[in-house]
Motif scaffolding. Sequence first.
Motif, PDB file in Angstrom:
ATOM      1  N   GLU A 332       0.821  -1.218   0.000  1.00 13.34           N
ATOM      2  CA  GLU A 332       0.000   0.000   0.000  1.00 13.34           C
ATOM      3  C   GLU A 332       0.855   1.269   0.000  1.00 13.34           C
ATOM      4  OE1 GLU A 332      -3.147   0.234  -0.514  1.00 13.34           O
ATOM      5  OE2 GLU A 332      -3.437  -1.933  -0.506  1.00 13.34           O
ATOM      6  N   SER A 333       2.054   1.187   0.534  1.00  8.28           N
ATOM      7  CA  SER A 333       2.850   2.401   0.721  1.00  8.28           C
ATOM      8  C   SER A 333       4.108   2.472  -0.133  1.00  8.28           C
ATOM      9  CB  SER A 333       3.256   2.543   2.199  1.00  8.28           C
ATOM     10  OG  SER A 333       2.124   2.513   3.022  1.00  8.28           O
ATOM     11  N   LYS A 334       4.345   1.451  -0.943  1.00  7.05           N
ATOM     12  CA  LYS A 334       5.638   1.422  -1.647  1.00  7.05           C
ATOM     13  C   LYS A 334       5.765   2.510  -2.702  1.00  7.05           C
ATOM     14  CE  LYS A 334       4.250  -1.986  -5.050  1.00  7.05           C
ATOM     15  NZ  LYS A 334       3.779  -3.354  -5.089  1.00  7.05           N
ATOM     16  N   GLU A 335       4.628   3.026  -3.155  1.00  8.95           N
ATOM     17  CA  GLU A 335       4.676   4.092  -4.144  1.00  8.95           C
ATOM     18  C   GLU A 335       5.389   5.317  -3.558  1.00  8.95           C
ATOM     19  OE1 GLU A 335       0.778   4.831  -5.955  1.00  8.95           O
ATOM     20  OE2 GLU A 335       1.385   6.926  -6.197  1.00  8.95           O
ATOM     21  N   ALA A 336       5.018   5.670  -2.336  1.00  7.74           N
ATOM     22  CA  ALA A 336       5.638   6.834  -1.702  1.00  7.74           C
ATOM     23  C   ALA A 336       6.970   6.474  -1.055  1.00  7.74           C
ATOM     24  CB  ALA A 336       4.698   7.421  -0.664  1.00  7.74           C
ATOM     25  N   TYR A 337       7.105   5.237  -0.615  1.00  8.07           N
ATOM     26  CA  TYR A 337       8.309   4.833   0.107  1.00  8.07           C
ATOM     27  C   TYR A 337       8.901   3.573  -0.520  1.00  8.07           C
ATOM     28  CZ  TYR A 337       6.061   8.076   3.242  1.00  8.07           C
ATOM     29  OH  TYR A 337       5.444   9.194   3.743  1.00  8.07           O
ATOM     30  N   PRO A 338       9.618   3.733  -1.645  1.00  8.63           N
ATOM     31  CA  PRO A 338      10.126   2.569  -2.385  1.00  8.63           C
ATOM     32  C   PRO A 338      11.042   1.687  -1.550  1.00  8.63           C
ATOM     33  CG  PRO A 338      10.758   4.664  -3.457  1.00  8.63           C
ATOM     34  CD  PRO A 338       9.948   5.012  -2.270  1.00  8.63           C
ATOM     35  N   GLU A 339      11.673   2.272  -0.518  1.00  5.85           N
ATOM     36  CA  GLU A 339      12.578   1.474   0.319  1.00  5.85           C
ATOM     37  C   GLU A 339      11.841   0.295   0.965  1.00  5.85           C
ATOM     38  OE1 GLU A 339      11.715   4.616   0.876  1.00  5.85           O
ATOM     39  OE2 GLU A 339      11.306   5.016   2.991  1.00  5.85           O
ATOM     40  N   LEU A 340      10.545   0.452   1.154  1.00  8.52           N
ATOM     41  CA  LEU A 340       9.755  -0.623   1.752  1.00  8.52           C
ATOM     42  C   LEU A 340       9.829  -1.878   0.897  1.00  8.52           C
ATOM     43  CD1 LEU A 340       6.458   1.173   2.790  1.00  8.52           C
ATOM     44  CD2 LEU A 340       8.121   0.133   4.334  1.00  8.52           C
ATOM     45  N   PHE A 341       9.687  -1.690  -0.384  1.00  2.24           N
ATOM     46  CA  PHE A 341       9.665  -2.827  -1.291  1.00  2.24           C
ATOM     47  C   PHE A 341      11.040  -3.483  -1.371  1.00  2.24           C
ATOM     48  CE2 PHE A 341       9.213  -4.927  -5.450  1.00  2.24           C
ATOM     49  CZ  PHE A 341       8.119  -5.708  -5.119  1.00  2.24           C
ATOM     50  N   GLU A 342      12.056  -2.621  -1.414  1.00  5.77           N
ATOM     51  CA  GLU A 342      13.423  -3.154  -1.479  1.00  5.77           C
ATOM     52  C   GLU A 342      13.734  -4.009  -0.255  1.00  5.77           C
ATOM     53  OE1 GLU A 342      15.658   0.481  -1.842  1.00  5.77           O
ATOM     54  OE2 GLU A 342      14.506   0.946  -3.667  1.00  5.77           O
ATOM     55  N   LYS A 343      13.186  -3.637   0.883  1.00  3.65           N
ATOM     56  CA  LYS A 343      13.534  -4.347   2.113  1.00  3.65           C
ATOM     57  C   LYS A 343      12.454  -5.327   2.558  1.00  3.65           C
ATOM     58  CE  LYS A 343      16.317  -0.610   3.986  1.00  3.65           C
ATOM     59  NZ  LYS A 343      16.241   0.543   4.883  1.00  3.65           N
ATOM     60  N   ALA A 344      11.528  -5.633   1.660  1.00 10.48           N
ATOM     61  CA  ALA A 344      10.351  -6.411   2.053  1.00 10.48           C
ATOM     62  C   ALA A 344      10.696  -7.698   2.798  1.00 10.48           C
ATOM     63  CB  ALA A 344       9.503  -6.715   0.822  1.00 10.48           C
ATOM     64  N   GLU A 345      11.635  -8.441   2.242  1.00 11.38           N
ATOM     65  CA  GLU A 345      11.953  -9.745   2.815  1.00 11.38           C
ATOM     66  C   GLU A 345      12.536  -9.580   4.220  1.00 11.38           C
ATOM     67  OE1 GLU A 345      14.771 -13.288   1.367  1.00 11.38           O
ATOM     68  OE2 GLU A 345      13.979 -12.018  -0.249  1.00 11.38           O
ATOM     69  N   TYR A 346      13.424  -8.613   4.341  1.00 12.75           N
ATOM     70  CA  TYR A 346      14.055  -8.335   5.624  1.00 12.75           C
ATOM     71  C   TYR A 346      13.012  -7.923   6.668  1.00 12.75           C
ATOM     72  CZ  TYR A 346      16.492  -5.518   9.114  1.00 12.75           C
ATOM     73  OH  TYR A 346      16.925  -4.979  10.291  1.00 12.75           O
TER      74      TYR A 346
END
Length: 470
Positions: A332-346
């Motif tokens: 829901e938030s990765k559009e504004a905060y791409p770092e979320l997606f990059e670190k998803a697994e972690y």
Amino acid sequence: QKLGLNELRERYLSFFESKGHLRLPSFPLVPQNDASLLLINSGMAPLKPYFTGKEEPPRKRVTTCQKCIRTPDIENVGKTARHGTFFEMLGNFSFGDYFKNEAIPWAWEFVTKDLKIPVERLWVSIYEDDDEAFEIWTKSVGIPAEKIVRMGKKDNFWEIGTGPCGPCSEIYFDRGEDKGCGSPDCKVGCDCDRYIEFWNLVFTQFNRDDEGNYTRLANPNIDTGMGLERLACIMQDVNNLFEVDTVRNVLNNVCSIAEVKYGENNKTDVSIRVITDHIRSTTMMVSDGVIPSNEGRGYVLRRLLRRAARHGKLLGVEGQFLYNLAMVVINESKEAYPELFEKAEYIQKVIKIEEEKFQHTIDQGLAILNGYISDLKSSSDKVLSGDKAFKLHDTFGFPFDLTREIAEENGFSVNEEEFRAEMEKQKTAAKIAQGNKDGAGWDDNIYSTLDKSIKTEFLGYGSFECDSNI
Ligand code: ATP
Ligand code: MG
Ligand code: MG
Ligand code: MG
């Protein structure tokens, strides 16, 4: 067609870009070079060096959408319509550039022209002595005087110890009588959710010295903060922050995991909203490098995760589920905060490990509680003593409401008064032991709001519950 949270964010930032502001990305939740604050709690917090003149800003006008954590609001979360421990704060800032004459009309322009919020629903508050703001609101903006409420220092004067400070002016939206407390005295500033404060304009125009003297700054600053979820709540005409589009998707997932319906039972709804909120704050915190531990921000994270897990138990969820929910927040938030997606697994891994640890705590507590219950069954007693409930809570980290829940399932009640008395005793002892460590005004006072149960529990178990070295 209702504007989504992501669209509203964009609307705001581009509006202020059109007024000459430089758009900066959100700063991380962990303060950089600022030991006085545990977690970023406002748009201005990470900009402090620009306000104090310690650093040169990249431009004198800046606009941001800042991730914020406010743990002092934790008791309100899920209960009021307007508080989350996590939210995004929109802000426009002037570092000694424009002042009230621009900030007030621009705010009004954005709200009434760009977003077209009906003027009749809007109210304004000012600081009681701020006649300058009153003039601008009535003369330049043209608001009738009776829609302007004067408030005292507690609500409408922003100051933290010594240094730059000044009056505020807030914008409120009347959500209608049905959303209010029903009291005949209900008006702007009432703690209920009818008149919802959504934008705070801070006019940093004084410097306060050690003796408490206020001197006017030659180049005053502007610092504004508007809760993005609150704005979306108003624009989408929903009941509370948790029903705003992107947040609602998280909430819906909580419901499907727990196999419960939203909107049928108040107690269940509170738990659903608490989980929805806490998974948002914790996902964001882990993404910004916080890991669960027994002190500082790591403790805040642990406390929030376990509180969410506890509410999951109250809803009857078996096993770990928060790490899956984190993925919904990320999406829901990765559009504004791409770092979320990059670190998803972690992020998922960190949350899962903490959930497992909590499960272990719960299992241990359950074994002990079951012992107490069978003792009760073989006696004529119907009440579990507050001492025992406190021991479970204090030594084994077993939450009181779970104790009560399980006792009740077995036909017993818990002596809550006794339990509270024990809690008070412990709090007093902790206060004496800790001394007064407040002081740094920028801190959000987390330890006075959160209980110490989780900390105590780890002392009891020593090594295996140490900081997680993930
Ligand atoms: P309230 O009086 O409703 O608790 P506040 O006066 O504490 O709000 P400010 O410190 O003025 O809030 O923060 C600026 C804006 O940030 C508020 O006007 C509101 O829109 C938003 N905000 C503040 N706290 C929260 C929260 N816990 N959850 C969501 N939004 C918040
Ligand atoms: Mg508040
Ligand atoms: Mg307020
Ligand atoms: Mg305010």
